[in-house]
Design a protein around this motif. Structure first.
Motif, mmCIF file in Angstrom:
data_model
loop_
_atom_site.group_PDB
_atom_site.id
_atom_site.type_symbol
_atom_site.label_atom_id
_atom_site.label_comp_id
_atom_site.label_asym_id
_atom_site.label_seq_id
_atom_site.Cartn_x
_atom_site.Cartn_y
_atom_site.Cartn_z
ATOM 1 N N ASP A 1 0.819 -1.320 0.063
ATOM 2 C CA ASP A 1 0.068 -0.141 0.092
ATOM 3 C C ASP A 1 0.910 1.111 0.033
ATOM 4 O O ASP A 1 1.385 1.644 0.987
ATOM 5 N N PRO A 2 0.930 1.808 -0.916
ATOM 6 C CA PRO A 2 1.965 3.228 -1.277
ATOM 7 C C PRO A 2 1.060 4.387 -0.555
ATOM 8 O O PRO A 2 1.752 5.454 -0.032
ATOM 9 N N ARG A 3 0.209 4.223 -0.083
ATOM 10 C CA ARG A 3 -0.789 5.383 0.552
ATOM 11 C C ARG A 3 -0.598 5.492 2.074
ATOM 12 O O ARG A 3 -0.711 6.497 2.502
ATOM 13 N N ALA A 4 -0.428 4.303 2.790
ATOM 14 C CA ALA A 4 -0.528 4.324 4.220
ATOM 15 C C ALA A 4 0.790 4.795 4.633
ATOM 16 O O ALA A 4 1.535 3.781 4.987
ATOM 17 N N LEU A 5 1.105 6.068 4.693
ATOM 18 C CA LEU A 5 2.465 6.479 4.839
ATOM 19 C C LEU A 5 2.561 6.622 6.548
ATOM 20 O O LEU A 5 1.842 7.000 7.360
ATOM 21 N N PRO A 6 3.755 6.256 7.087
ATOM 22 C CA PRO A 6 4.058 6.438 8.392
ATOM 23 C C PRO A 6 4.260 7.717 8.906
ATOM 24 O O PRO A 6 4.673 8.579 8.234
ATOM 25 N N VAL A 7 3.615 8.242 10.260
ATOM 26 C CA VAL A 7 3.654 9.617 10.575
ATOM 27 C C VAL A 7 4.202 9.523 12.001
ATOM 28 O O VAL A 7 3.645 8.726 12.874
ATOM 29 N N LEU A 8 5.074 10.491 12.489
ATOM 30 C CA LEU A 8 5.386 10.455 13.694
ATOM 31 C C LEU A 8 4.426 11.095 14.590
ATOM 32 O O LEU A 8 4.394 12.374 14.139
ATOM 33 N N LEU A 9 3.906 10.758 15.480
ATOM 34 C CA LEU A 9 3.095 11.386 16.521
ATOM 35 C C LEU A 9 3.796 11.334 17.773
ATOM 36 O O LEU A 9 4.823 10.741 18.238
ATOM 37 N N CYS A 10 3.004 12.605 18.511
ATOM 38 C CA CYS A 10 3.473 12.707 19.959
ATOM 39 C C CYS A 10 2.506 12.364 20.616
ATOM 40 O O CYS A 10 1.206 12.853 21.041
ATOM 41 N N ALA A 11 2.468 11.105 21.168
ATOM 42 C CA ALA A 11 1.485 10.646 22.005
ATOM 43 C C ALA A 11 1.592 11.058 23.405
ATOM 44 O O ALA A 11 2.693 11.292 24.060
ATOM 45 N N THR A 12 0.322 11.222 23.974
ATOM 46 C CA THR A 12 0.352 11.845 25.373
ATOM 47 C C THR A 12 0.210 10.504 26.444
ATOM 48 O O THR A 12 -0.014 9.337 25.930
ATOM 49 N N GLY A 13 0.330 10.745 27.723
ATOM 50 C CA GLY A 13 0.241 9.806 28.744
ATOM 51 C C GLY A 13 -1.157 8.929 28.571
ATOM 52 O O GLY A 13 -1.169 7.988 28.998
ATOM 53 N N ASP A 14 -2.165 9.659 28.129
ATOM 54 C CA ASP A 14 -3.477 8.888 28.131
ATOM 55 C C ASP A 14 -3.502 8.265 26.619
ATOM 56 O O ASP A 14 -4.510 7.360 26.586
ATOM 57 N N ASP A 15 -2.691 8.447 25.843
ATOM 58 C CA ASP A 15 -3.363 7.670 24.425
ATOM 59 C C ASP A 15 -2.587 6.312 24.524
ATOM 60 O O ASP A 15 -1.623 5.791 25.240
ATOM 61 N N GLU A 16 -3.333 5.376 23.875
ATOM 62 C CA GLU A 16 -3.346 3.941 23.866
ATOM 63 C C GLU A 16 -2.434 3.550 22.707
ATOM 64 O O GLU A 16 -1.818 2.271 22.768
ATOM 65 N N SER A 17 -2.387 4.298 21.889
ATOM 66 C CA SER A 17 -1.231 3.908 20.602
ATOM 67 C C SER A 17 -0.703 5.371 20.197
ATOM 68 O O SER A 17 -0.591 6.295 20.749
ATOM 69 N N GLY A 18 0.257 5.000 19.192
ATOM 70 C CA GLY A 18 0.870 6.182 18.592
ATOM 71 C C GLY A 18 2.442 6.175 18.958
ATOM 72 O O GLY A 18 3.007 7.183 18.800
ATOM 73 N N ARG A 19 2.973 5.405 19.816
ATOM 74 C CA ARG A 19 4.517 5.356 20.382
ATOM 75 C C ARG A 19 5.136 4.600 19.529
ATOM 76 O O ARG A 19 6.523 4.663 19.673
ATOM 77 N N GLY A 20 4.887 3.780 18.498
ATOM 78 C CA GLY A 20 6.005 3.007 17.890
ATOM 79 C C GLY A 20 6.946 3.394 16.992
ATOM 80 O O GLY A 20 7.926 3.280 17.353
ATOM 81 N N LEU A 21 6.486 4.768 16.304
ATOM 82 C CA LEU A 21 7.522 5.395 15.462
ATOM 83 C C LEU A 21 8.184 6.224 16.382
ATOM 84 O O LEU A 21 9.525 6.331 16.042
ATOM 85 N N ALA A 22 7.995 6.686 17.481
ATOM 86 C CA ALA A 22 8.546 7.689 18.447
ATOM 87 C C ALA A 22 9.623 6.579 18.962
ATOM 88 O O ALA A 22 10.809 7.151 19.227
ATOM 89 N N LEU A 23 9.346 5.270 19.248
ATOM 90 C CA LEU A 23 10.424 4.320 19.936
ATOM 91 C C LEU A 23 11.254 4.124 18.799
ATOM 92 O O LEU A 23 12.608 4.074 19.061
ATOM 93 N N LEU A 24 10.949 3.923 17.552
ATOM 94 C CA LEU A 24 11.890 3.700 16.378
ATOM 95 C C LEU A 24 12.703 4.794 16.103
ATOM 96 O O LEU A 24 14.029 4.725 15.978
ATOM 97 N N ASP A 25 12.194 6.123 16.133
ATOM 98 C CA ASP A 25 12.966 7.405 15.978
ATOM 99 C C ASP A 25 14.070 7.550 17.120
ATOM 100 O O ASP A 25 15.018 8.019 16.751
ATOM 101 N N ALA A 26 13.827 6.850 18.367
ATOM 102 C CA ALA A 26 14.618 7.243 19.340
ATOM 103 C C ALA A 26 15.733 6.139 19.366
ATOM 104 O O ALA A 26 16.972 6.600 19.737
ATOM 105 N N VAL A 27 15.710 4.888 18.853
ATOM 106 C CA VAL A 27 16.651 4.005 18.932
ATOM 107 C C VAL A 27 17.346 4.103 17.357
ATOM 108 O O VAL A 27 18.585 3.564 17.399
#
Length: 128
Positions: A77-103
């Protein structure tokens, strides 16, 4: 004896394949590699969440430039592009790319005529 330079797996993006994927990455690299395993897992998890469970993907883990490990996940799927999000403490998702970006040293997306490849590079010395 050195490990092969390249691991390539064709699989369906399903939660149940993640433990086998992590095991294959560790066997390929021949050493503890939690950051590499994390990146591979997160890239496949993004496909599951944003493209769809059961999507065919290709995972590649390659030694690049002598001291780097490159992890790539290709999906159709060329349309579903990853987006780096800033998840808050209450968010249940959105941290995956932030973890990848950190390491990872760097990461990006290569779009093709059919599909895309999301990749990241890590320092090889950093995974042992």
């Amino acid at each position: 004896m050195n490990a092969p330079q390249h691991l390539e797996l064709d699989l369906l993006a399903l939660p149940k394949v993640v433990p086998d994927l992590r095991r294959a990455v560790r066997q390929h690299l021949g050493a503890p590699c939690s950051d590499v395993q994390l990146c591979a897992t997160e890239l496949v998890a993004n496909v599951i969440r944003h493209v769809g469970e059961g999507t065919p993907v290709r995972l590649r883990v390659t030694r690049a430039d002598g001291d780097r490990i490159r992890v790539e996940v290709t999906d159709p799927d060329p349309r579903a592009l990853p987006v780096l999000l800033c998840a808050t403490g209450d968010d249940e998702s959105g941290r995956g790319l932030a973890l990848l970006d950190a390491v990872a040293l760097r990461w990006g997306v290569e779009q093709g005529a059919v599909g895309k490849t999301v990749w990241c590079e890590l320092r090889e010395a950093g995974y042992a």
